[in-house]
Design a protein around this motif. Sequence first.
Motif, PDB file in Angstrom:
ATOM      1  N   LEU A  70       0.963  -1.046  -0.059  1.00 33.45           N
ATOM      2  CA  LEU A  70      -0.041   0.063   0.014  1.00 33.45           C
ATOM      3  C   LEU A  70       0.932   1.237   0.098  1.00 33.45           C
ATOM      4  CD1 LEU A  70      -3.057   0.523   2.274  1.00 33.45           C
ATOM      5  CD2 LEU A  70      -1.313   2.293   2.470  1.00 33.45           C
ATOM      6  N   GLY A  71       0.637   2.072  -0.769  1.00 34.87           N
ATOM      7  CA  GLY A  71       1.218   3.420  -1.021  1.00 34.87           C
ATOM      8  C   GLY A  71       0.957   4.332  -1.955  1.00 34.87           C
ATOM      9  N   SER A  72       1.653   5.242  -2.240  1.00 31.68           N
ATOM     10  CA  SER A  72       1.229   6.147  -3.255  1.00 31.68           C
ATOM     11  C   SER A  72       2.195   6.628  -4.312  1.00 31.68           C
ATOM     12  CB  SER A  72       0.298   7.491  -2.585  1.00 31.68           C
ATOM     13  OG  SER A  72       1.413   8.169  -1.921  1.00 31.68           O
ATOM     14  N   ASP A  73       3.287   6.194  -4.244  1.00 29.45           N
ATOM     15  CA  ASP A  73       4.697   6.816  -4.929  1.00 29.45           C
ATOM     16  C   ASP A  73       4.720   5.494  -5.744  1.00 29.45           C
ATOM     17  OD1 ASP A  73       7.509   6.784  -5.582  1.00 29.45           O
ATOM     18  OD2 ASP A  73       7.101   8.550  -4.993  1.00 29.45           O
ATOM     19  N   PRO A  74       4.413   5.768  -7.176  1.00 27.03           N
ATOM     20  CA  PRO A  74       4.827   4.595  -8.223  1.00 27.03           C
ATOM     21  C   PRO A  74       6.250   3.887  -8.225  1.00 27.03           C
ATOM     22  CG  PRO A  74       3.630   6.397  -8.939  1.00 27.03           C
ATOM     23  CD  PRO A  74       3.885   6.884  -7.939  1.00 27.03           C
ATOM     24  N   ILE A  75       7.045   5.092  -8.132  1.00 29.88           N
ATOM     25  CA  ILE A  75       8.557   4.279  -8.094  1.00 29.88           C
ATOM     26  C   ILE A  75       8.732   3.508  -6.805  1.00 29.88           C
ATOM     27  CG2 ILE A  75      10.744   5.032  -8.214  1.00 29.88           C
ATOM     28  CD1 ILE A  75      10.194   7.119  -9.806  1.00 29.88           C
ATOM     29  N   CYS A  76       8.691   4.085  -5.720  1.00 31.60           N
ATOM     30  CA  CYS A  76       8.652   3.375  -4.328  1.00 31.60           C
ATOM     31  C   CYS A  76       8.007   2.138  -4.376  1.00 31.60           C
ATOM     32  CB  CYS A  76       8.322   4.375  -3.203  1.00 31.60           C
ATOM     33  SG  CYS A  76       9.221   3.589  -1.680  1.00 31.60           S
ATOM     34  N   MET A  77       6.605   2.211  -4.756  1.00 30.46           N
ATOM     35  CA  MET A  77       5.912   1.045  -4.777  1.00 30.46           C
ATOM     36  C   MET A  77       6.527  -0.241  -5.713  1.00 30.46           C
ATOM     37  SD  MET A  77       3.043   1.139  -3.113  1.00 30.46           S
ATOM     38  CE  MET A  77       1.521   0.109  -3.617  1.00 30.46           C
ATOM     39  N   ALA A  78       7.063   0.329  -6.827  1.00 29.35           N
ATOM     40  CA  ALA A  78       7.696  -0.729  -7.637  1.00 29.35           C
ATOM     41  C   ALA A  78       8.958  -1.219  -7.148  1.00 29.35           C
ATOM     42  CB  ALA A  78       8.072   0.231  -9.158  1.00 29.35           C
ATOM     43  N   GLU A  79       9.665  -0.209  -6.564  1.00 30.01           N
ATOM     44  CA  GLU A  79      11.082  -0.883  -6.033  1.00 30.01           C
ATOM     45  C   GLU A  79      10.752  -2.007  -4.870  1.00 30.01           C
ATOM     46  OE1 GLU A  79      13.087   2.724  -5.017  1.00 30.01           O
ATOM     47  OE2 GLU A  79      13.995   3.002  -6.757  1.00 30.01           O
ATOM     48  N   ASN A  80       9.838  -1.516  -4.135  1.00 31.03           N
ATOM     49  CA  ASN A  80       9.349  -2.605  -3.089  1.00 31.03           C
ATOM     50  C   ASN A  80       8.595  -3.707  -3.612  1.00 31.03           C
ATOM     51  OD1 ASN A  80      10.102  -1.337  -0.175  1.00 31.03           O
ATOM     52  ND2 ASN A  80       9.396   0.417  -1.349  1.00 31.03           N
ATOM     53  N   ALA A  81       8.037  -3.682  -4.600  1.00 25.91           N
ATOM     54  CA  ALA A  81       7.350  -4.853  -5.173  1.00 25.91           C
ATOM     55  C   ALA A  81       8.465  -5.842  -5.748  1.00 25.91           C
ATOM     56  CB  ALA A  81       6.493  -4.609  -6.365  1.00 25.91           C
ATOM     57  N   CYS A  82       9.448  -5.177  -6.249  1.00 28.36           N
ATOM     58  CA  CYS A  82      10.770  -5.945  -6.543  1.00 28.36           C
ATOM     59  C   CYS A  82      11.408  -6.775  -5.376  1.00 28.36           C
ATOM     60  CB  CYS A  82      11.756  -5.012  -7.099  1.00 28.36           C
ATOM     61  SG  CYS A  82      11.780  -5.044  -8.823  1.00 28.36           S
ATOM     62  N   VAL A  83      11.368  -6.188  -4.119  1.00 27.89           N
ATOM     63  CA  VAL A  83      11.850  -6.638  -3.065  1.00 27.89           C
ATOM     64  C   VAL A  83      11.237  -8.052  -2.825  1.00 27.89           C
ATOM     65  CG1 VAL A  83      12.453  -6.595  -0.647  1.00 27.89           C
ATOM     66  CG2 VAL A  83      13.190  -4.688  -2.285  1.00 27.89           C
ATOM     67  N   ALA A  84       9.809  -7.717  -2.741  1.00 29.60           N
ATOM     68  CA  ALA A  84       8.857  -9.000  -2.541  1.00 29.60           C
ATOM     69  C   ALA A  84       8.998 -10.117  -3.480  1.00 29.60           C
ATOM     70  CB  ALA A  84       7.385  -8.344  -2.566  1.00 29.60           C
ATOM     71  N   ALA A  85       9.042  -9.696  -4.750  1.00 34.33           N
ATOM     72  CA  ALA A  85       9.206 -10.643  -5.791  1.00 34.33           C
ATOM     73  C   ALA A  85      10.658 -11.309  -5.932  1.00 34.33           C
ATOM     74  CB  ALA A  85       9.227 -10.045  -7.227  1.00 34.33           C
ATOM     75  N   SER A  86      11.651 -10.814  -5.373  1.00 27.29           N
ATOM     76  CA  SER A  86      12.853 -11.367  -5.194  1.00 27.29           C
ATOM     77  C   SER A  86      12.880 -12.383  -3.896  1.00 27.29           C
ATOM     78  CB  SER A  86      14.133 -10.278  -4.718  1.00 27.29           C
ATOM     79  OG  SER A  86      14.019  -9.762  -3.540  1.00 27.29           O
ATOM     80  N   LEU A  87      12.044 -12.068  -3.074  1.00 26.66           N
ATOM     81  CA  LEU A  87      11.971 -13.208  -1.954  1.00 26.66           C
ATOM     82  C   LEU A  87      11.014 -14.298  -2.298  1.00 26.66           C
ATOM     83  CD1 LEU A  87      11.425 -10.394   0.993  1.00 26.66           C
ATOM     84  CD2 LEU A  87      13.563 -11.619   0.512  1.00 26.66           C
ATOM     85  N   GLY A  88      10.568 -14.359  -3.595  1.00 27.48           N
ATOM     86  CA  GLY A  88       9.689 -15.418  -3.855  1.00 27.48           C
ATOM     87  C   GLY A  88       8.198 -15.346  -3.792  1.00 27.48           C
ATOM     88  N   ALA A  89       7.774 -14.172  -3.750  1.00 27.28           N
ATOM     89  CA  ALA A  89       6.421 -13.775  -3.647  1.00 27.28           C
ATOM     90  C   ALA A  89       5.515 -14.508  -4.770  1.00 27.28           C
ATOM     91  CB  ALA A  89       6.014 -12.285  -3.679  1.00 27.28           C
ATOM     92  N   TYR A  90       4.316 -15.071  -4.303  1.00 26.53           N
ATOM     93  CA  TYR A  90       3.631 -15.917  -5.518  1.00 26.53           C
ATOM     94  C   TYR A  90       2.931 -14.900  -6.065  1.00 26.53           C
ATOM     95  CZ  TYR A  90      -0.900 -17.615  -6.829  1.00 26.53           C
ATOM     96  OH  TYR A  90      -2.261 -18.078  -7.376  1.00 26.53           O
ATOM     97  N   GLY A  91       2.597 -13.773  -5.501  1.00 21.56           N
ATOM     98  CA  GLY A  91       1.895 -12.601  -6.317  1.00 21.56           C
ATOM     99  C   GLY A  91       1.970 -11.217  -5.525  1.00 21.56           C
ATOM    100  N   ILE A  92       2.031  -9.943  -6.315  1.00 18.67           N
ATOM    101  CA  ILE A  92       1.786  -8.779  -5.560  1.00 18.67           C
ATOM    102  C   ILE A  92       0.479  -8.152  -5.808  1.00 18.67           C
ATOM    103  CG2 ILE A  92       2.794  -6.550  -5.546  1.00 18.67           C
ATOM    104  CD1 ILE A  92       4.924  -8.689  -5.171  1.00 18.67           C
ATOM    105  N   ASP A  93      -0.307  -8.000  -4.661  1.00 14.07           N
ATOM    106  CA  ASP A  93      -1.419  -7.075  -4.707  1.00 14.07           C
ATOM    107  C   ASP A  93      -1.524  -5.691  -4.149  1.00 14.07           C
ATOM    108  OD1 ASP A  93      -4.414  -7.685  -4.987  1.00 14.07           O
ATOM    109  OD2 ASP A  93      -4.497  -6.937  -3.063  1.00 14.07           O
ATOM    110  N   ILE A  94      -2.006  -4.821  -5.080  1.00 17.25           N
ATOM    111  CA  ILE A  94      -2.022  -3.581  -4.502  1.00 17.25           C
ATOM    112  C   ILE A  94      -3.129  -2.864  -3.875  1.00 17.25           C
ATOM    113  CG2 ILE A  94      -1.469  -1.093  -5.085  1.00 17.25           C
ATOM    114  CD1 ILE A  94      -0.058  -2.514  -7.644  1.00 17.25           C
ATOM    115  N   ASN A  95      -3.057  -2.437  -2.625  1.00 20.04           N
ATOM    116  CA  ASN A  95      -4.361  -2.036  -1.993  1.00 20.04           C
ATOM    117  C   ASN A  95      -4.899  -0.513  -2.287  1.00 20.04           C
ATOM    118  OD1 ASN A  95      -6.067  -0.830   0.503  1.00 20.04           O
ATOM    119  ND2 ASN A  95      -5.116  -2.462   1.579  1.00 20.04           N
TER     120      ASN A  95
END
Length: 315
Positions: A70-95
């Motif tokens: 959850l957040g409002s900054d596209p770049i920061c959201m994308a960077e943190n989504a990358c972290v979640a993906a690198s940790l093996g996330a099954y999927g990324i959901d945005i609130n």
Amino acid sequence: MRIILAPMEGLLDFRLREILTEIGGYDECVSEFIRVNDTLLPTHRFYRVVPELKTASKTKSNTPVKVQILGSDPICMAENACVAASLGAYGIDINFGCPAPTVNRNRGGAALLKEPELMYQIVRAVRSSVPETIPVTAKMRLGFDSTELTLDCAKALEDGGAKEIVVHARTKIDGYKPPAYWDWIFQIQASLKINVIANGEIWSVEDAFRCLDISKCQDIMIGRGAVSNPALALLIKGTIRDKLEWDQMKKILMSYWNTMEVGIEGVSKTGRIKQWLHYLSREYEEAKVDFQLIKQISHPKELKTTYFSEFLSFK
């Protein structure tokens, strides 16, 4: 039909997720949101909310778990989504649906429903940042204080690259007050090419099928209904015919208590048991009696000796 288990901040966390998915009937889960501000979060923040990342992003019963941010900054959201993906996330959901005032004041959750273009930018940035093999999805409400931008918001999520969206069929202002406007979900899914999942006021088997009939969706998400009736997903799927007996629920409550021995402070532990009993009171008369028994208790030791000691006989 897929049934997705929703998060509930302050109650339906990984502990209860584990218990409910073990009971069964859920095809996947979504974690509580991880708040993204203006920094790259350390990995321990992701593991704290979604410890299932250490087990292939699945619960012990093999149910996949999406990481919600959850957040409002596209770049920061994308960077943190990358972290979640690198940790093996099954999927990324945005609130885009949280109605909490503290979240909305900081331009998060349902507040973004006033800015469809920003919603598009966030989804597009996240979708572009993670491997194509990882689905990006989103959850929205019908709007902030009106439904004026409902279809614009839904289209923004689709155009941004969301694989599917969950629609909680109320506005932020509606909160959790009934009814849920399932007819609006029908309008949304009729206007999109991607899959739409219906959410809101699904407390029973009858609610589930009425929601599917009105919304014309194939899939549903349940949260409060699942906490009130832990066997609801199995009942909806026709796997069982009756809810769990109260003796079974007592064992489950005790198991939940035991999971809170580490990581949950005393008063919060008693609060969560009271909270779950409150929800169970919709389905179980015994839960109403037990809630009255412990509602004045705050210290965990007292709760254990006056209430949970009797559960030991069920081991």
